[in-house]
Scaffold this motif. Structure first.
Motif, PDB file in Angstrom:
ATOM      1  N   ALA A   7       0.832  -1.189   0.000  1.00  0.00           N
ATOM      2  CA  ALA A   7       0.000   0.000   0.000  1.00  0.00           C
ATOM      3  C   ALA A   7       0.868   1.242   0.000  1.00  0.00           C
ATOM      4  CB  ALA A   7      -0.894   0.006   1.242  1.00  0.00           C
ATOM      5  N   GLY A   8       0.356   2.285  -0.629  1.00  0.00           N
ATOM      6  CA  GLY A   8       1.014   3.570  -0.576  1.00  0.00           C
ATOM      7  C   GLY A   8       2.117   3.749  -1.588  1.00  0.00           C
ATOM      8  N   CYS A   9       2.270   2.822  -2.552  1.00  0.00           N
ATOM      9  CA  CYS A   9       3.322   2.965  -3.529  1.00  0.00           C
ATOM     10  C   CYS A   9       2.945   4.043  -4.544  1.00  0.00           C
ATOM     11  CB  CYS A   9       3.554   1.645  -4.257  1.00  0.00           C
ATOM     12  SG  CYS A   9       4.197   0.368  -3.150  1.00  0.00           S
ATOM     13  N   ASP A  45      10.631   6.160  -1.032  1.00  0.00           N
ATOM     14  CA  ASP A  45      11.458   7.289  -0.621  1.00  0.00           C
ATOM     15  C   ASP A  45      12.675   7.323  -1.542  1.00  0.00           C
ATOM     16  OD1 ASP A  45      13.086   9.170   0.508  1.00  0.00           O
ATOM     17  OD2 ASP A  45      13.278   8.189   2.456  1.00  0.00           O
ATOM     18  N   PRO A  46      12.752   8.286  -2.475  1.00  0.00           N
ATOM     19  CA  PRO A  46      13.853   8.310  -3.431  1.00  0.00           C
ATOM     20  C   PRO A  46      15.102   9.012  -2.917  1.00  0.00           C
ATOM     21  CG  PRO A  46      12.343  10.080  -3.940  1.00  0.00           C
ATOM     22  CD  PRO A  46      11.769   9.366  -2.734  1.00  0.00           C
ATOM     23  N   ALA A  47      15.079   9.470  -1.660  1.00  0.00           N
ATOM     24  CA  ALA A  47      16.132  10.356  -1.163  1.00  0.00           C
ATOM     25  C   ALA A  47      17.244   9.652  -0.386  1.00  0.00           C
ATOM     26  CB  ALA A  47      15.508  11.441  -0.283  1.00  0.00           C
ATOM     27  N   VAL A  48      17.204   8.313  -0.286  1.00  0.00           N
ATOM     28  CA  VAL A  48      18.287   7.605   0.396  1.00  0.00           C
ATOM     29  C   VAL A  48      19.563   7.774  -0.429  1.00  0.00           C
ATOM     30  CG1 VAL A  48      19.087   5.388   1.285  1.00  0.00           C
ATOM     31  CG2 VAL A  48      16.653   5.967   1.382  1.00  0.00           C
ATOM     32  N   GLU A 249       9.449  -6.419   6.178  1.00  0.00           N
ATOM     33  CA  GLU A 249       8.543  -5.800   5.206  1.00  0.00           C
ATOM     34  C   GLU A 249       9.268  -5.029   4.116  1.00  0.00           C
ATOM     35  OE1 GLU A 249       8.405  -3.038   8.904  1.00  0.00           O
ATOM     36  OE2 GLU A 249       8.593  -5.188   8.476  1.00  0.00           O
ATOM     37  N   LEU A 250      10.585  -4.872   4.255  1.00  0.00           N
ATOM     38  CA  LEU A 250      11.386  -4.178   3.249  1.00  0.00           C
ATOM     39  C   LEU A 250      10.800  -2.815   2.906  1.00  0.00           C
ATOM     40  CD1 LEU A 250      12.471  -7.128   0.917  1.00  0.00           C
ATOM     41  CD2 LEU A 250      13.853  -5.917   2.602  1.00  0.00           C
ATOM     42  N   GLY A 251      10.582  -2.035   3.948  1.00  0.00           N
ATOM     43  CA  GLY A 251      10.168  -0.652   3.771  1.00  0.00           C
ATOM     44  C   GLY A 251      11.378   0.253   3.634  1.00  0.00           C
TER      45      GLY A 251
END
Length: 257
Positions: A7-9, A45-48, A249-251
């Motif tokens: 969810a939330g992708c 989150d693309p900012a890692v 969950e690999l979040g």
């Protein structure tokens, strides 16, 4: 492994197909030591600040891949190639005859990898999707069916044949491909794959089995779930693995070595 916390992708429309502007020398070849982020659940989150991302191929549009590229990331397309998932848009195209026992995750069943006549075209279309969205590589999951209770009499030879098919389909489309787990067949497959993805080799005292990839100048992207970093990072550094601690969950959360 495969996870259901999706969810939330990102849900924006796909970007247009990207032109094939890859170097004439071929596909991407990740080297040992690259840090990475593996996110298969939650809002991306693309900012890692890492050079490599591994994200779900179905759940993210081409625009998300393009955004990561603008941030200087290479992007790996997660696909399940050895198990059927009832929540994928192409699930209805898999005949019942190729569906085996459950693999331990809700809505998933092992595939009869001997049936390359059926699975080959379906997997080619999935890899085409990754290419069209602009991914640099594919992480094919559930690549060790022969070592599990699938409901089919699969052999090691069946697995080698199927894994090489997946590698060939991916390379034919100009993408890199990783060997997921399947440690016992690394000596036979290291030449067919560009990198490895491994879960829990430290917990099971198996990380030395991944050294053929590192010796070949190929990255090993590795995660642990149960061990604290102090218990596996020293060996990971010694072996030149790209290791981190993640939750199942690999979040977004990660703790790198």
């Amino acid at each position: 492994m495969l996870l259901l916390f999706l969810a939330g992708c990102t849900g924006t429309p796909d970007a247009p197909d990207t032109p094939d502007d890859r170097p004439s020398g071929g596909h991407w070849r990740p080297e040992p030591g690259l840090t990475w982020q593996w996110q298969l659940s939650g809002r991306l989150d693309p900012a890692v600040d890492v050079p490599v991302y591994d994200i779900d191929g179905f759940d993210h549009p081409g625009s998300a891949v393009a955004d990561l590229h603008r941030r200087g990331r290479k992007v790996i397309c997660y696909l399940s190639t050895g198990a059927w998932e009832d929540f994928r848009p192409d699930a209805g195209r898999f005949p019942k005859s190729v569906l085996g026992r459950g693999n331990g995750w809700k809505g998933e069943r092992w595939l009869d990898i001997r049936r390359t006549d059926v699975l080959g075209p379906l997997m080619a279309e999935r890899i085409d999707m990754c290419r069209k969205k602009g991914f640099d590589a594919v992480e094919p999951d559930n690549m060790d069916a022969y070592a599990n209770a699938t409901g089919f009499p699969l052999t090691a030879a069946d697995q080698l044949r199927y894994n090489r098919l997946i590698a060939r389909l991916t390379h034919d489309r100009g993408l890199a491909v990783g060997l997921k787990n399947d440690l016992d067949q690394i000596p036979e497959l290291v030449g067919d794959f560009d990198f490895a993805v491994n879960e829990q080799c430290a917990e099971h005292d198996e990380c030395d089995l991944l050294t053929p990839f590192v010796r070949a100048g190929k990255a090993v992207f590795h995660v642990e779930y149960e061990l604290p970093t102090r218990d596996f990072c020293p060996d990971a550094r010694r072996l030149r693995l790209s290791s981190m601690l993640k939750k199942y969950e690999l979040g977004v959360w990660r703790r790198a070595c």
